[in-house]
Design a protein around this motif. Structure first.
Motif, short mmCIF file in Angstrom:
data_model
loop_
_atom_site.label_atom_id
_atom_site.label_comp_id
_atom_site.label_asym_id
_atom_site.label_seq_id
_atom_site.Cartn_x
_atom_site.Cartn_y
_atom_site.Cartn_z
N LEU A 55 -4.31 -101.66 -32.44
CA LEU A 55 -4.74 -103.19 -33.14
C LEU A 55 -4.36 -104.22 -32.57
O LEU A 55 -5.47 -105.20 -32.50
CB LEU A 55 -4.10 -102.93 -34.65
CG LEU A 55 -4.61 -104.04 -35.47
CD1 LEU A 55 -5.68 -103.66 -36.04
CD2 LEU A 55 -3.50 -104.03 -36.84
N VAL A 56 -3.13 -104.41 -31.83
CA VAL A 56 -3.07 -105.55 -31.10
C VAL A 56 -4.26 -105.69 -29.93
O VAL A 56 -4.64 -106.98 -29.88
CB VAL A 56 -1.58 -105.66 -30.38
CG1 VAL A 56 -1.52 -106.84 -29.52
CG2 VAL A 56 -0.52 -105.61 -31.68
N ALA A 116 -0.43 -99.63 -34.15
CA ALA A 116 -0.11 -100.89 -34.32
C ALA A 116 -0.53 -101.64 -32.80
O ALA A 116 -1.08 -102.51 -32.94
CB ALA A 116 1.40 -101.37 -34.65
N LEU A 120 -2.11 -96.63 -41.13
CA LEU A 120 -0.89 -97.14 -40.37
C LEU A 120 0.00 -97.01 -41.34
O LEU A 120 1.27 -96.23 -40.91
CB LEU A 120 -1.16 -98.44 -39.78
CG LEU A 120 -0.15 -98.95 -38.58
CD1 LEU A 120 -0.74 -99.92 -37.93
CD2 LEU A 120 1.19 -99.29 -39.27
N ILE A 143 -7.57 -106.53 -31.53
CA ILE A 143 -7.54 -107.91 -32.07
C ILE A 143 -7.62 -109.06 -30.82
O ILE A 143 -8.38 -109.90 -30.69
CB ILE A 143 -6.32 -108.29 -33.04
CG1 ILE A 143 -6.62 -107.59 -34.31
CG2 ILE A 143 -6.27 -109.78 -33.27
CD1 ILE A 143 -5.47 -107.85 -35.27
N PHE A 197 -4.83 -105.42 -46.32
CA PHE A 197 -4.16 -104.25 -46.76
C PHE A 197 -4.47 -104.14 -48.21
O PHE A 197 -4.86 -103.26 -48.68
CB PHE A 197 -2.80 -104.30 -46.11
CG PHE A 197 -1.92 -103.06 -46.72
CD1 PHE A 197 -2.00 -101.59 -46.28
CD2 PHE A 197 -1.23 -103.23 -47.86
CE1 PHE A 197 -1.23 -100.72 -46.87
CE2 PHE A 197 -0.21 -102.24 -48.38
CZ PHE A 197 -0.47 -101.00 -47.87
N THR A 198 -3.53 -105.04 -48.83
CA THR A 198 -3.34 -105.06 -50.24
C THR A 198 -4.29 -104.61 -51.19
O THR A 198 -4.45 -103.85 -51.98
CB THR A 198 -2.82 -106.57 -50.87
OG1 THR A 198 -1.77 -106.83 -50.08
CG2 THR A 198 -2.37 -106.25 -52.49
N THR A 233 -5.08 -100.39 -41.53
CA THR A 233 -3.71 -100.82 -41.73
C THR A 233 -3.16 -99.68 -43.12
O THR A 233 -1.98 -99.63 -43.09
CB THR A 233 -3.38 -102.22 -42.37
OG1 THR A 233 -4.48 -102.29 -43.60
CG2 THR A 233 -3.79 -103.33 -41.51
N ILE A 282 -8.89 -112.28 -37.25
CA ILE A 282 -7.66 -111.78 -37.02
C ILE A 282 -7.12 -111.27 -38.37
O ILE A 282 -6.32 -110.24 -38.54
CB ILE A 282 -6.74 -112.63 -36.48
CG1 ILE A 282 -7.25 -112.91 -34.81
CG2 ILE A 282 -5.24 -112.38 -36.40
CD1 ILE A 282 -6.33 -114.09 -34.21
N PHE A 283 -7.18 -112.15 -39.54
CA PHE A 283 -6.57 -111.91 -40.81
C PHE A 283 -7.31 -110.60 -41.17
O PHE A 283 -6.78 -109.75 -42.07
CB PHE A 283 -6.64 -113.10 -41.88
CG PHE A 283 -5.91 -114.16 -41.20
CD1 PHE A 283 -4.52 -113.85 -40.68
CD2 PHE A 283 -6.17 -115.48 -41.42
CE1 PHE A 283 -3.89 -114.81 -40.17
CE2 PHE A 283 -5.35 -116.73 -41.22
CZ PHE A 283 -4.17 -116.50 -40.53
N GLN A 320 -10.07 -115.90 -38.96
CA GLN A 320 -10.48 -115.12 -40.21
C GLN A 320 -10.70 -113.73 -39.83
O GLN A 320 -10.50 -112.79 -40.45
CB GLN A 320 -11.62 -115.54 -40.87
CG GLN A 320 -11.62 -116.79 -41.68
CD GLN A 320 -10.73 -116.78 -42.88
OE1 GLN A 320 -10.51 -116.00 -43.35
NE2 GLN A 320 -10.12 -117.95 -43.37
N GLN A 353 -6.16 -107.36 -40.64
CA GLN A 353 -5.27 -106.72 -41.14
C GLN A 353 -4.94 -106.57 -42.67
O GLN A 353 -4.06 -106.61 -43.26
CB GLN A 353 -3.90 -107.66 -40.72
CG GLN A 353 -3.82 -107.92 -39.23
CD GLN A 353 -2.77 -109.27 -38.89
OE1 GLN A 353 -1.77 -109.18 -39.40
NE2 GLN A 353 -3.28 -110.22 -38.28
#
Lengths: 298, 313
Positions: free
Chosen positions: B290-291, B287, B270, B294, B246-247, B267, B240-241, B238, B244
């Motif tokens: 972000l890696v 990006a 970005l 995370i 965005f929507t 994001t 990790i998700f 959770q 990310q």
């Protein structure tokens, strides 16, 4: 090693009852149910409100926030359908093409990879399996720019290909994992028997594995449908022309165009876009809950 | 076993040196054929792009002219940019507040539900439905109305005589509405917890009951320890998700990340850098950062797991 899928199937058919769990004090049980029902209502009320509001005349939507009304109309649906540059049917069709393409891709590529990981012994299996699992955790943003450049070079911008073609290459690793778990749960003897009867790996895959992992395939198909149907980011990046929009991006168009405050038609088309997901949920729930329990995905 | 458990056991077996060298690989050829699509995808769409974006993160690239090596410029610009840090802070708040609340709710409800009780499947469906629909644009549109000035939340508050603000349009509250939206989707971790609860062998409870352990004691000494691997698994994924997400931020804020950048998720920034400003090099640098973040969070979680996650191997 018992796999989770296996135990789940068993759990599903014979729900475990803890001693003392069923006959508890009546009062506590009433309180518990009251709490759960209250929470359910809070959770679900916005959805019901959206549904009812989509049938209300525009002037009524924010005047009365209750979901009990007799003043219902289909006008919003008729208006909303033609509100954007193209009829909403175009966007529904686009979404369907993308979703079914993605489903075909995932079923094909993920089942092939899963068969290899679950049934075959080969050099580098552990390493590759670890890489496959690790890729679930990789944030896709790090692939975004180069993938965009690749698809641009291929001339695939404003086509559905960037959203479909990668699925044929097993890029959604959790489905591979879901199927691996399922195949591992199948009795070894079936595969032994097939081998003795002279079946090669291709036949063993096509005629034994695929029919037996139908529940996992169904879960994959359902999740793929729901995710691609709801996907917004992919189409936002790759589909810039309105005639290629799926419903997600089209709905966002309502938000941009909303100077007229025509909430009714926006709500109506929101319901239209949610309806397929909801139907899939109702009919596919069994596979869904099994699927998430195995892989821990939304 | 979860994907994380699987990864862990591969690592553990490696350490034990459990692989026999004389092991034969009878299926090499067939396996590589079966894995061909996956392998092409891995090289062409994952590893290749990873290397490419790492390279691009050290360049100045705007799609029009070929990438130009610029050393650490993107990273120094990034670290000196208040907007970048703001987006990082917004996302961190979203993750660190939203995920624990979501998981606590999921766990609590799974505990309440897993008793072969009446109406179980109905409750489960009702709680699960939002997590299925929650990622869609339609729900984000709905959220704008729920938390709008004349929306459902303020309608409910008005019963108590409270005149609520327009939550979506207020820089202090907009992020909160997105956290609530994420919490609303607690159904999927809940289903995972439910499955985990059912895997705990019945005999453990029977034995404990014979030894005179009460329900609370059973919960503390059996349920909780045996559930920790699943809590851990949920927590890692959770987080990790959520990093990310965005929507929902994009749609709820009308594509702006506003008001006043208060919902400018990492994001979102970005995306804007890459596809609005066409700063492809800078976006790649973001990006990769972000890696790293995370990965650091995940590694920290794994390290911390030694102290609270119970594995019986």
């Amino acid at each position: 090693m018992t796999t989770e899928t296996e135990t789940l199937v068993r759990a599903e058919t014979a729900p475990a009852r803890r001693p003392g769990g069923t006959r508890r004090g009546g009062f506590r049980s009433v309180v518990k149910h009251a709490m759960l029902i209250a929470l359910s209502l809070v959770m679900i009320y916005p959805l019901l409100w959206l549904l009812v509001s989509s049938f209300k005349p525009n002037s009524e939507i924010f005047r009365d926030l209750s979901i009990f009304t007799t003043d219902l109309t289909l006008e919003n649906y008729a208006n909303g359908w033609n509100d954007l540059q193209f009829p909403f049917g175009v966007f529904l069709l686009n979404s369907s093409v993308i979703a079914f393409g993605a489903i075909a891709g995932n079923l094909f590529s993920c089942s092939l990879a899963a068969y290899a990981f679950a049934r075959l012994r080969f050099r580098g299996r552990n390493l590759m399996f670890a890489i496959m699992l690790g890729s679930i955790m990789l944030p896709f943003q790090v692939l975004l720019v180069p993938q965009f450049l690749i698809f641009k070079e291929l001339g695939w911008l404003n086509t559905f290909l960037p959203l479909i073609a990668p699925k044929f290459l097993a890029t959604e690793a959790f489905f591979v994992f879901l199927m691996v778990q399922f195949i591992r749960g199948l009795p070894r003897e079936i595969f032994e028997a097939a081998r003795i009867d002279g079946a090669g790996h291709l036949r063993s895959y096509l005629q034994i594995t695929l029919p037996l992992i139908m529940p996992a395939l169904a879960a994959t198909a359902i999740f793929t449908f729901i995710w691609t149907w709801a996907d917004f980011f992919g189409p936002l990046v790759y589909l810039r022309l309105p005639e290629s929009w799926p419903v997600s991006v089209a709905l966002k168009g309502f938000l941009d165009a909303q100077s007229t405050s025509d909430y009714g038609s926006m709500f109506a088309m929101s319901i239209v876009s949610l309806a397929p997901m909801f139907l899939i949920f109702v009919f596919g729930q069994r596979y869904l809950t099994k699927g998430i329990a195995t892989t821990g995905i939304k | 076993m979860s994907s994380l458990g699987e990864l862990r056991s591969i690592a553990v077996n490696k350490r034990k040196g459990g692989r026999r060298t004389e092991e034969k690989y009878p299926d090499n050829k067939a396996a590589y054929l079966f894995l061909l699509p996956w392998f092409i995808g891995l090289l062409g769409l994952t590893i290749g792009p990873m290397i490419a974006s790492l390279y691009l993160s050290f360049t100045d690239y705007n799609l029009l002219r070929p990438p130009e090596w610029s050393g650490l410029d993107n990273f120094t610009a990034m670290f000196g940019d208040a907007r970048f840090w703001n987006s990082f802070r917004v996302t961190a708040v979203y993750v660190l507040v939203g995920v624990p609340i979501q998981l606590a709710l999921a766990l609590g409800l799974a505990m309440l539900l897993d008793k072969g009780m009446r109406g179980l499947s109905l409750y489960r469906s009702v709680f699960y439905l939002p997590s299925l629909l929650g990622g869609s644009v339609a729900i984000a549109i709905l959220w704008r109305q729920v938390f709008g000035k004349e929306g459902l939340v303020n309608g409910a508050l008005s019963w108590f005589g409270v005149d609520g603000p327009g939550w979506i349009g207020h820089p202090d509250y907009a992020l909160g509405t997105l956290i609530v939206l994420n919490v609303w989707t607690f159904g999927s971790p809940m289903v995972i917890f439910l499955a985990g609860l059912r895997q705990i062998p019945e005999m453990f409870y029977e034995a404990a009951a014979i030894d005179g352990a009460g329900r609370f004691r059973q919960f503390l000494s059996i349920t909780l320890p045996l559930l920790t691997p699943i809590v851990f698994f949920n927590l890692v994924l959770q987080i990790i998700f959520a990093f990310q997400a965005f929507t929902q931020a994009y749609v709820v804020s009308g594509g702006t990340g506003g008001p006043g950048d208060s919902t400018m998720f990492y994001t979102l920034l970005l995306y804007k850098e890459a596809f609005t400003e066409l700063n492809m090099g800078y976006a790649s640098a973001m990006a990769w950062f972000l890696v790293i973040v995370i990965a650091a969070f995940t590694a920290f979680n794994f390290w911390l797991s030694k102290y609270w996650v119970f594995y019986d191997d």
